[in-house]
Scaffold this motif. Structure first.
Motif, PDB file in Angstrom:
ATOM      1  N   ALA A  70     -22.681  31.619  36.099  1.00  0.00           N
ATOM      2  CA  ALA A  70     -22.646  33.184  35.603  1.00  0.00           C
ATOM      3  C   ALA A  70     -23.360  33.835  37.068  1.00  0.00           C
ATOM      4  CB  ALA A  70     -23.818  33.431  34.672  1.00  0.00           C
ATOM      5  N   ASP A  71     -23.870  33.275  37.848  1.00  0.00           N
ATOM      6  CA  ASP A  71     -24.697  33.420  39.277  1.00  0.00           C
ATOM      7  C   ASP A  71     -24.484  32.591  40.427  1.00  0.00           C
ATOM      8  OD1 ASP A  71     -25.915  34.801  41.375  1.00  0.00           O
ATOM      9  OD2 ASP A  71     -27.773  34.693  40.023  1.00  0.00           O
ATOM     10  N   PRO A  72     -23.196  32.555  41.006  1.00  0.00           N
ATOM     11  CA  PRO A  72     -22.814  31.739  42.191  1.00  0.00           C
ATOM     12  C   PRO A  72     -24.085  31.694  43.371  1.00  0.00           C
ATOM     13  CG  PRO A  72     -21.300  33.268  41.821  1.00  0.00           C
ATOM     14  CD  PRO A  72     -22.194  33.469  40.937  1.00  0.00           C
ATOM     15  N   ASP A  73     -24.720  32.950  43.314  1.00  0.00           N
ATOM     16  CA  ASP A  73     -25.900  32.943  44.221  1.00  0.00           C
ATOM     17  C   ASP A  73     -27.085  32.443  44.156  1.00  0.00           C
ATOM     18  OD1 ASP A  73     -23.994  34.514  45.700  1.00  0.00           O
ATOM     19  OD2 ASP A  73     -24.566  36.483  44.711  1.00  0.00           O
ATOM     20  N   LEU A  74     -27.419  31.977  42.963  1.00  0.00           N
ATOM     21  CA  LEU A  74     -28.369  31.253  42.619  1.00  0.00           C
ATOM     22  C   LEU A  74     -28.936  30.113  43.289  1.00  0.00           C
ATOM     23  CD1 LEU A  74     -30.503  31.056  39.561  1.00  0.00           C
ATOM     24  CD2 LEU A  74     -28.808  29.082  39.400  1.00  0.00           C
ATOM     25  N   TRP A  75     -30.059  30.022  43.825  1.00  0.00           N
ATOM     26  CA  TRP A  75     -30.625  28.582  44.506  1.00  0.00           C
ATOM     27  C   TRP A  75     -31.124  27.753  43.097  1.00  0.00           C
ATOM     28  CZ3 TRP A  75     -31.114  27.555  49.627  1.00  0.00           C
ATOM     29  CH2 TRP A  75     -30.725  28.642  50.252  1.00  0.00           C
ATOM     30  N   PHE A  76     -30.985  26.620  43.272  1.00  0.00           N
ATOM     31  CA  PHE A  76     -31.593  25.613  42.382  1.00  0.00           C
ATOM     32  C   PHE A  76     -32.424  24.543  43.178  1.00  0.00           C
ATOM     33  CE2 PHE A  76     -30.937  22.148  39.103  1.00  0.00           C
ATOM     34  CZ  PHE A  76     -32.139  22.618  38.380  1.00  0.00           C
ATOM     35  N   ILE A  77     -33.555  24.553  43.024  1.00  0.00           N
ATOM     36  CA  ILE A  77     -34.471  23.290  43.656  1.00  0.00           C
ATOM     37  C   ILE A  77     -35.166  22.603  42.729  1.00  0.00           C
ATOM     38  CG2 ILE A  77     -36.711  23.600  45.142  1.00  0.00           C
ATOM     39  CD1 ILE A  77     -34.029  25.311  46.160  1.00  0.00           C
ATOM     40  N   GLU A  78     -35.431  21.354  43.322  1.00  0.00           N
ATOM     41  CA  GLU A  78     -36.082  20.584  42.204  1.00  0.00           C
ATOM     42  C   GLU A  78     -37.459  20.063  43.196  1.00  0.00           C
ATOM     43  OE1 GLU A  78     -35.992  15.890  41.171  1.00  0.00           O
ATOM     44  OE2 GLU A  78     -34.152  17.182  40.283  1.00  0.00           O
ATOM     45  N   ALA A 114     -47.929  19.062  50.491  1.00  0.00           N
ATOM     46  CA  ALA A 114     -48.925  18.699  49.614  1.00  0.00           C
ATOM     47  C   ALA A 114     -48.770  17.339  49.053  1.00  0.00           C
ATOM     48  CB  ALA A 114     -49.081  19.810  48.431  1.00  0.00           C
ATOM     49  N   GLY A 115     -47.759  16.629  49.786  1.00  0.00           N
ATOM     50  CA  GLY A 115     -47.471  15.337  49.300  1.00  0.00           C
ATOM     51  C   GLY A 115     -46.360  15.213  48.393  1.00  0.00           C
ATOM     52  N   GLY A 116     -45.707  16.171  48.089  1.00  0.00           N
ATOM     53  CA  GLY A 116     -44.824  15.896  47.143  1.00  0.00           C
ATOM     54  C   GLY A 116     -43.098  15.891  47.539  1.00  0.00           C
ATOM     55  N   PHE A 117     -42.102  15.945  46.971  1.00  0.00           N
ATOM     56  CA  PHE A 117     -40.774  15.948  47.149  1.00  0.00           C
ATOM     57  C   PHE A 117     -40.042  17.099  46.736  1.00  0.00           C
ATOM     58  CE2 PHE A 117     -36.499  14.972  46.097  1.00  0.00           C
ATOM     59  CZ  PHE A 117     -36.176  14.660  47.619  1.00  0.00           C
ATOM     60  N   ALA A 118     -39.459  17.668  47.644  1.00  0.00           N
ATOM     61  CA  ALA A 118     -38.696  18.975  47.319  1.00  0.00           C
ATOM     62  C   ALA A 118     -37.261  18.813  47.924  1.00  0.00           C
ATOM     63  CB  ALA A 118     -39.272  20.155  47.711  1.00  0.00           C
ATOM     64  N   THR A 119     -36.443  19.303  47.114  1.00  0.00           N
ATOM     65  CA  THR A 119     -34.678  19.309  47.578  1.00  0.00           C
ATOM     66  C   THR A 119     -34.223  20.506  46.772  1.00  0.00           C
ATOM     67  OG1 THR A 119     -32.909  17.914  47.431  1.00  0.00           O
ATOM     68  CG2 THR A 119     -34.056  17.934  45.667  1.00  0.00           C
ATOM     69  N   VAL A 120     -33.148  20.915  47.746  1.00  0.00           N
ATOM     70  CA  VAL A 120     -32.275  22.124  47.226  1.00  0.00           C
ATOM     71  C   VAL A 120     -30.898  21.305  46.326  1.00  0.00           C
ATOM     72  CG1 VAL A 120     -30.711  23.716  48.007  1.00  0.00           C
ATOM     73  CG2 VAL A 120     -32.783  23.336  49.270  1.00  0.00           C
ATOM     74  N   LEU A 121     -30.786  21.485  45.213  1.00  0.00           N
ATOM     75  CA  LEU A 121     -29.962  21.046  44.652  1.00  0.00           C
ATOM     76  C   LEU A 121     -28.578  21.731  44.536  1.00  0.00           C
ATOM     77  CD1 LEU A 121     -31.698  19.786  41.362  1.00  0.00           C
ATOM     78  CD2 LEU A 121     -30.970  18.499  43.248  1.00  0.00           C
ATOM     79  N   ALA A 122     -28.733  23.228  44.692  1.00  0.00           N
ATOM     80  CA  ALA A 122     -27.564  24.375  44.677  1.00  0.00           C
ATOM     81  C   ALA A 122     -28.289  25.173  45.565  1.00  0.00           C
ATOM     82  CB  ALA A 122     -26.968  24.729  43.394  1.00  0.00           C
ATOM     83  N   LYS A 123     -27.261  25.532  46.756  1.00  0.00           N
ATOM     84  CA  LYS A 123     -27.745  26.569  47.783  1.00  0.00           C
ATOM     85  C   LYS A 123     -27.031  27.778  47.130  1.00  0.00           C
ATOM     86  CE  LYS A 123     -27.242  27.885  52.452  1.00  0.00           C
ATOM     87  NZ  LYS A 123     -26.541  29.125  52.595  1.00  0.00           N
ATOM     88  N   GLY A 124     -28.015  28.880  47.191  1.00  0.00           N
ATOM     89  CA  GLY A 124     -27.536  30.285  46.800  1.00  0.00           C
ATOM     90  C   GLY A 124     -27.259  31.267  48.168  1.00  0.00           C
ATOM     91  N   ILE A 173     -33.779  32.366  42.396  1.00  0.00           N
ATOM     92  CA  ILE A 173     -34.466  31.082  42.976  1.00  0.00           C
ATOM     93  C   ILE A 173     -35.044  30.585  41.274  1.00  0.00           C
ATOM     94  CG2 ILE A 173     -36.305  29.538  43.706  1.00  0.00           C
ATOM     95  CD1 ILE A 173     -36.416  31.989  45.803  1.00  0.00           C
ATOM     96  N   LEU A 174     -34.149  29.391  40.890  1.00  0.00           N
ATOM     97  CA  LEU A 174     -34.624  28.423  39.766  1.00  0.00           C
ATOM     98  C   LEU A 174     -35.207  27.148  40.448  1.00  0.00           C
ATOM     99  CD1 LEU A 174     -34.445  28.448  36.642  1.00  0.00           C
ATOM    100  CD2 LEU A 174     -32.163  27.333  37.133  1.00  0.00           C
ATOM    101  N   VAL A 175     -36.328  26.898  39.738  1.00  0.00           N
ATOM    102  CA  VAL A 175     -37.008  25.689  40.329  1.00  0.00           C
ATOM    103  C   VAL A 175     -37.271  24.617  38.972  1.00  0.00           C
ATOM    104  CG1 VAL A 175     -39.318  24.709  40.947  1.00  0.00           C
ATOM    105  CG2 VAL A 175     -38.483  27.064  41.703  1.00  0.00           C
ATOM    106  N   GLN A 176     -36.569  23.421  39.109  1.00  0.00           N
ATOM    107  CA  GLN A 176     -37.019  22.277  38.252  1.00  0.00           C
ATOM    108  C   GLN A 176     -38.253  21.608  38.628  1.00  0.00           C
ATOM    109  OE1 GLN A 176     -35.372  20.555  35.273  1.00  0.00           O
ATOM    110  NE2 GLN A 176     -37.597  19.794  35.570  1.00  0.00           N
TER     111      GLN A 176
END
Length: 112
Positions: A87-95, A20-30, A37-40
């Motif tokens: 609290a949850d080291p398995d958490l994915w953090f995506i921007e 869609a023309g945006g930028f996405a990155t994984v800030l923390a791999k879960g 999955i947590l999305v900024q």
């Protein structure tokens, strides 16, 4: 109902954002299988809502806004993200940096 693996869902979100023309990155791999999955969401570098994929009482996944409500308060945001990750080291953090990122997340969420 078959549950899709977190890694698959994250990869799908990254590809949809880039298509869609945006930028996405994984800030923390879960965890590849069942990580939350947590999305900024951002638009042109300006922070927007934090969205988290959660399992609802009716057996479906939903997206909820979480964390500090003031997106401009970067210190509170960083503290919240650190606490969640500890609290949850398995958490994915995506921007995501794309116009109307919450809409893209909602559309993506409808597929899952």
């Amino acid at each position: 109902m078959t549950r899709l693996k977190s890694r698959f869902l994250v990869d799908l979100l990254l590809r949809r954002t880039e298509a869609a023309g945006g930028f996405a990155t994984v800030l923390a791999k879960g965890d590849d299988t069942a990580g939350i999955i947590l999305v900024q969401c951002c638009e042109r570098g300006e922070p927007g809502p934090l969205l988290e994929r959660r399992f609802s009482a009716d057996g479906h996944y939903i997206w909820e806004a979480v964390g500090p409500t003031d997106a401009k308060d970067s210190e509170s945001r960083a503290n919240y993200q650190d606490r969640r990750r500890k609290a949850d080291p398995d958490l994915w953090f995506i921007e995501l940096d794309i116009a109307d990122a919450p809409r893209l997340v909602a559309e993506w969420g409808a597929l899952t």
